[in-house]
Design an enzyme around this catalytic site. Structure first.
Site, short mmCIF file in Angstrom:
data_model
loop_
_atom_site.label_atom_id
_atom_site.label_comp_id
_atom_site.label_asym_id
_atom_site.label_seq_id
_atom_site.Cartn_x
_atom_site.Cartn_y
_atom_site.Cartn_z
N ASN A 204 -11.87 -47.55 21.59
CA ASN A 204 -12.39 -46.53 20.70
C ASN A 204 -11.30 -46.17 19.69
O ASN A 204 -10.21 -46.76 19.70
CB ASN A 204 -12.89 -45.30 21.48
CG ASN A 204 -11.81 -44.63 22.31
OD1 ASN A 204 -10.62 -44.64 21.95
ND2 ASN A 204 -12.20 -44.03 23.42
N LYS A 206 -9.25 -43.58 19.29
CA LYS A 206 -8.00 -43.10 19.86
C LYS A 206 -7.24 -44.23 20.55
O LYS A 206 -6.02 -44.37 20.41
CB LYS A 206 -8.27 -41.95 20.83
CG LYS A 206 -7.03 -41.37 21.47
CD LYS A 206 -7.39 -40.22 22.41
CE LYS A 206 -6.15 -39.65 23.10
NZ LYS A 206 -6.51 -38.55 24.04
N GLU A 207 -7.96 -45.04 21.31
CA GLU A 207 -7.34 -46.15 22.04
C GLU A 207 -6.75 -47.17 21.08
O GLU A 207 -5.68 -47.73 21.33
CB GLU A 207 -8.35 -46.80 22.96
CG GLU A 207 -8.78 -45.91 24.14
CD GLU A 207 -10.01 -46.41 24.85
OE1 GLU A 207 -10.28 -45.93 25.97
OE2 GLU A 207 -10.73 -47.27 24.29
N ASP A 276 -19.45 -48.75 27.88
CA ASP A 276 -19.86 -49.85 28.76
C ASP A 276 -21.01 -50.63 28.15
O ASP A 276 -21.05 -51.86 28.19
CB ASP A 276 -20.30 -49.31 30.13
CG ASP A 276 -19.17 -48.67 30.91
OD1 ASP A 276 -18.00 -48.98 30.62
OD2 ASP A 276 -19.47 -47.86 31.81
#
Length: 326
Positions: A204, A206-207, A276
């Protein structure tokens, strides 16, 4: 947006695929009820329980999403011989999902969410330290060599609980590359896994920043070009899809920015498990021979279906087709 004809053809190809999921499996437990009074013992609400439901979570939810879209699936993870483990294997078997039990100790990971009028009041987690779920290095090849060969694609689902290690990722990647199989990963930066030469990663916003080591100033736009270039330089992943919440999906191939796919969500009730769903749908579409853009459009529709439901959920072919072309 993909057309109904494209979605139909893609779903037909997906129905012939076999996908192997390796990762942190868990059981999601939902307690549904209402709270109309405060406890006389402490300033907390008293929940009158109406019902309990259970579904597959973590890597098991990725497998459930794959199966719901029509492909055959095997999921490898730690299933203890406890009530949660038995319930989880029962749920997976009910969707014709095969399981590979990895060695470990402790309890099956269990997440219990208390919902009051469809709003989450609290979450209770039951799990052991990551060391309890780690697979001994000497057993990795024997566990996964034949399984990788027997499937069309491999999904590594990391929830930072201990199943995935540098050695496991490197070994499975090597086997997948040798056998010509697609391999995808949903990374968790706090685990700092050493991965390289994959077909797809799906962080995402942030990741992606954490993986790239980029810290933009507050209030500035997302540094897409810098992040995509750095992630390719660091990890050499062929395809990158950054899920951007309400801003859709940012696509990149070999470090170069592609299109941004607008979100397909119409109503958002719960984002649990949407990542997921995206990972499952993207991997399936790529394994079926789709371009990254078509795969992202397909995954975007599937994720849009899921966030319109409460709790960990999946999208069906019928729901995909109902939204295709609109």
């Amino acid at each position: 947006m993909i057309t109904t004809a494209t979605a139909t053809a893609l779903l037909k190809k997906i129905a012939g695929l076999r996908i192997l999921v390796i990762g942190d499996v868990m059981l999601d437990h939902y307690i549904w009820g209402d709270a109309t009074r405060i406890s006389p013992e402490a300033p907390v609400p008293v929940v009158d329980i109406a019902r309990d439901t259970h579904t597959a979570g973590g890597a098991a939810n990725v497998a459930l999403n794959i199966a719901s879209l029509g492909a055959r699936c095997t999921v490898a993870g730690f299933f203890a011989d406890d009530e949660a483990g038995k319930k989880l294997t029962e749920i997976l078997a009910g969707h014709d999902i095969a399981t590979i039990r990895t060695p470990g100790a402790g309890a099956t990971i269990l997440k219990t969410r208390v919902l009051v009028q469809h709003q989450q009041l609290c979450r209770l987690d039951r799990e052991n330290p990551p060391s309890a779920y780690a697979i001994p290095t000497g057993k990795i090849t024997a566990l996964f060599r034949d399984a990788v060969r027997a499937h069309d694609a491999v999904v590594l689902s990391d929830y930072a609980k201990g199943i995935l290690s540098d050695k496991l990722v490197a070994t499975v990647t090597k086997i997948a590359r040798r056998e010509g199989k697609i391999i995808a990963l949903d990374p968790k930066p706090k685990r700092a896994l050493a991965f390289r030469d994959l077909d797809l990663i799906t962080p995402n916003r942030k990741e992606a920043l954490q993986l790239a080591g980029v810290e933009p100033e507050a209030g500035t736009p997302f540094p897409a070009a810098e992040v995509c270039a750095r992630l390719y330089k660091l990890y050499r992943t062929r395809n990158l899809v950054i899920t951007m919440s309400e801003d859709g999906m940012l696509l990149s191939s070999k470090g170069k920015i592609g299109k941004t796919i607008p979100t397909a969500a119409r109503e958002v009730f719960d984002v649990s498990g949407a990542g997921d769903t995206s990972l499952a749908a993207l991997t399936l579409a790529l394994a079926a021979g789709s371009s990254l853009e078509t795969a992202a459009q397909f995954a975007n529709i599937a994720a849009g279906v899921v966030v319109g439901k409460v709790g960990t959920a999946v999208a069906s072919p019928a729901e995909i087709l109902a939204r295709a072309g609109k």
